[in-house]
Design a protein around this motif. Sequence first.
Motif, PDB file in Angstrom:
ATOM      1  N   VAL A 167       0.840  -1.198   0.000  1.00  8.62           N
ATOM      2  CA  VAL A 167       0.000   0.000   0.000  1.00  8.62           C
ATOM      3  C   VAL A 167       0.882   1.257   0.000  1.00  8.62           C
ATOM      4  CG1 VAL A 167      -1.678   1.314   1.355  1.00  8.62           C
ATOM      5  CG2 VAL A 167      -1.946  -1.150   1.084  1.00  8.62           C
ATOM      6  N   ILE A 168       1.897   1.262   0.858  1.00  6.14           N
ATOM      7  CA  ILE A 168       2.741   2.468   0.936  1.00  6.14           C
ATOM      8  C   ILE A 168       3.528   2.642  -0.360  1.00  6.14           C
ATOM      9  CG2 ILE A 168       4.616   3.623   2.186  1.00  6.14           C
ATOM     10  CD1 ILE A 168       3.561   2.356   4.751  1.00  6.14           C
ATOM     11  N   SER A 169       4.004   1.539  -0.916  1.00  5.77           N
ATOM     12  CA  SER A 169       4.746   1.618  -2.166  1.00  5.77           C
ATOM     13  C   SER A 169       3.852   2.154  -3.294  1.00  5.77           C
ATOM     14  CB  SER A 169       5.273   0.219  -2.493  1.00  5.77           C
ATOM     15  OG  SER A 169       6.118   0.287  -3.571  1.00  5.77           O
ATOM     16  N   GLY A 170       2.640   1.632  -3.374  1.00  7.86           N
ATOM     17  CA  GLY A 170       1.692   2.110  -4.401  1.00  7.86           C
ATOM     18  C   GLY A 170       1.347   3.578  -4.187  1.00  7.86           C
ATOM     19  N   PHE A 171       1.227   3.945  -2.925  1.00 10.05           N
ATOM     20  CA  PHE A 171       0.920   5.347  -2.607  1.00 10.05           C
ATOM     21  C   PHE A 171       2.071   6.252  -3.070  1.00 10.05           C
ATOM     22  CE2 PHE A 171       1.050   9.193  -0.202  1.00 10.05           C
ATOM     23  CZ  PHE A 171      -0.271   9.572  -0.068  1.00 10.05           C
ATOM     24  N   LEU A 172       3.310   5.834  -2.767  1.00 14.85           N
ATOM     25  CA  LEU A 172       4.455   6.698  -3.086  1.00 14.85           C
ATOM     26  C   LEU A 172       4.602   6.890  -4.600  1.00 14.85           C
ATOM     27  CD1 LEU A 172       7.058   5.480  -0.439  1.00 14.85           C
ATOM     28  CD2 LEU A 172       5.796   7.630  -0.444  1.00 14.85           C
ATOM     29  N   ASP A 173       4.346   5.833  -5.371  1.00  8.94           N
ATOM     30  CA  ASP A 173       4.373   5.982  -6.847  1.00  8.94           C
ATOM     31  C   ASP A 173       3.468   7.125  -7.284  1.00  8.94           C
ATOM     32  OD1 ASP A 173       6.026   3.951  -7.489  1.00  8.94           O
ATOM     33  OD2 ASP A 173       4.442   2.560  -8.134  1.00  8.94           O
ATOM     34  N   ARG A 174       2.242   7.090  -6.770  1.00  8.15           N
ATOM     35  CA  ARG A 174       1.252   8.092  -7.193  1.00  8.15           C
ATOM     36  C   ARG A 174       1.572   9.456  -6.582  1.00  8.15           C
ATOM     37  NH1 ARG A 174      -0.957   3.075  -6.797  1.00  8.15           N
ATOM     38  NH2 ARG A 174      -2.187   2.431  -8.597  1.00  8.15           N
ATOM     39  N   PHE A 175       2.019   9.437  -5.350  1.00 10.58           N
ATOM     40  CA  PHE A 175       2.363  10.695  -4.675  1.00 10.58           C
ATOM     41  C   PHE A 175       3.491  11.404  -5.449  1.00 10.58           C
ATOM     42  CE2 PHE A 175       5.032  13.077  -1.742  1.00 10.58           C
ATOM     43  CZ  PHE A 175       4.101  13.883  -1.099  1.00 10.58           C
ATOM     44  N   ASP A 176       4.507  10.634  -5.852  1.00  7.83           N
ATOM     45  CA  ASP A 176       5.631  11.239  -6.593  1.00  7.83           C
ATOM     46  C   ASP A 176       5.111  11.867  -7.883  1.00  7.83           C
ATOM     47  OD1 ASP A 176       7.367  10.394  -4.652  1.00  7.83           O
ATOM     48  OD2 ASP A 176       8.029   8.607  -5.729  1.00  7.83           O
ATOM     49  N   HIS A 177       4.231  11.156  -8.549  1.00 10.69           N
ATOM     50  CA  HIS A 177       3.694  11.650  -9.817  1.00 10.69           C
ATOM     51  C   HIS A 177       2.868  12.930  -9.620  1.00 10.69           C
ATOM     52  CE1 HIS A 177       1.885  11.624 -13.768  1.00 10.69           C
ATOM     53  NE2 HIS A 177       0.698  11.701 -13.184  1.00 10.69           N
ATOM     54  N   TYR A 178       1.946  12.889  -8.672  1.00  9.52           N
ATOM     55  CA  TYR A 178       1.057  14.052  -8.514  1.00  9.52           C
ATOM     56  C   TYR A 178       1.764  15.227  -7.840  1.00  9.52           C
ATOM     57  CZ  TYR A 178      -2.794  11.110 -10.048  1.00  9.52           C
ATOM     58  OH  TYR A 178      -3.607  10.299 -10.786  1.00  9.52           O
ATOM     59  N   SER A 179       2.748  14.952  -6.984  1.00 10.95           N
ATOM     60  CA  SER A 179       3.443  16.103  -6.390  1.00 10.95           C
ATOM     61  C   SER A 179       4.319  16.775  -7.453  1.00 10.95           C
ATOM     62  CB  SER A 179       4.233  15.730  -5.138  1.00 10.95           C
ATOM     63  OG  SER A 179       5.085  14.676  -5.369  1.00 10.95           O
ATOM     64  N   GLU A 180       4.802  16.005  -8.409  1.00 10.32           N
ATOM     65  CA  GLU A 180       5.548  16.591  -9.532  1.00 10.32           C
ATOM     66  C   GLU A 180       4.600  17.486 -10.358  1.00 10.32           C
ATOM     67  OE1 GLU A 180       8.801  16.416  -9.841  1.00 10.32           O
ATOM     68  OE2 GLU A 180       8.564  17.743 -11.565  1.00 10.32           O
ATOM     69  N   THR A 181       3.383  17.003 -10.542  1.00  7.55           N
ATOM     70  CA  THR A 181       2.387  17.809 -11.264  1.00  7.55           C
ATOM     71  C   THR A 181       2.152  19.127 -10.519  1.00  7.55           C
ATOM     72  OG1 THR A 181       1.298  15.764 -11.906  1.00  7.55           O
ATOM     73  CG2 THR A 181       0.013  17.772 -12.194  1.00  7.55           C
TER      74      THR A 181
END
Length: 252
Positions: A167-181
């Motif tokens: 769950v945390i790994s999946g979250f971080l993937d998306r978090f990295d993407h959207y925080s870059e946005t």
Amino acid sequence: MAWGKEMHRIIFYDQTDSTNLRLRELADTLESGTVAIAGSQTAGRGRMGRHWLSRKGEGAWFSILLKDTRIDSDNVGGLVFVCALAGAETIRALSGADVRIKWPNDPVVDGKKICGILCESEFEGNTLKYSICGIGINLNGTEFPPELPWATSVRMSTGVTLGTEDVISGFLDRFDHYSETLCSGCISQITDRVRTISATLGQKVRAQNEMTEFVGTAVDLTDDGALIVEADGTRHILRSGEISVRGIMGYA
Ligand code: BT5
């Protein structure tokens, strides 16, 4: 260790008071992207000093430190939408639950809260020094105390058992993407996605703070994530942190 697409240094605590507090204490020395994860928290915190129940074995309780980011101080409020979106999409992808976002930043399933987000930022003058994003995702709990009638877990809502690491790994993937946005100044791309899974839009809601209380219909989000509510022919633009909004029939 690489969790998520970017490198994140991970610090584990079997038990601690609050992962947000741990990162705040160490913020000056830790590198940006460091993630603090707790098996359980004895003083898990919600917004405005509220308590967050974080029992051992029942959820993913973690915080991410962001330093030296290119996030404009005006856009830092968008971090809560980044986290809500990352949380909702991760739970949805791993469990199949129909996760929606109750404005401003509560991922919910069937109107019940499955995840909570607490983003705190420290400024030096007008300059953003660091932000800490704390996320609590209810995974494997099978019951909540009576004072939390609007809480649910992935297991309770879908029967699926998820591991904290996935769950945390999946979250971080998306978090990295959207925080870059968000760093690129494209907060509207985030609110566009939030619109599509909003639990609030189209609902009759009650808006309330110390100054005012009214019932209206949530009609849209502004590009920067404020909620537009129509009541008696007037459009109100509600900003997160200034007013609380609930469905008139329940929590969401
Ligand atoms: C939040 O606050 O939802 C933010 C919660 C953030 C928790 C994470 S865990 C890792 C990191 N470390 C921390 O210390 N905090 C972060 P708020 O919107 O104010 O909601 C708090 C309210 O949610 C409480 O007053 C309860 O009514 C309810 N609540 C408490 N524990 C809950 C749980 N486990 N699940 C669902 N609802 C809960």
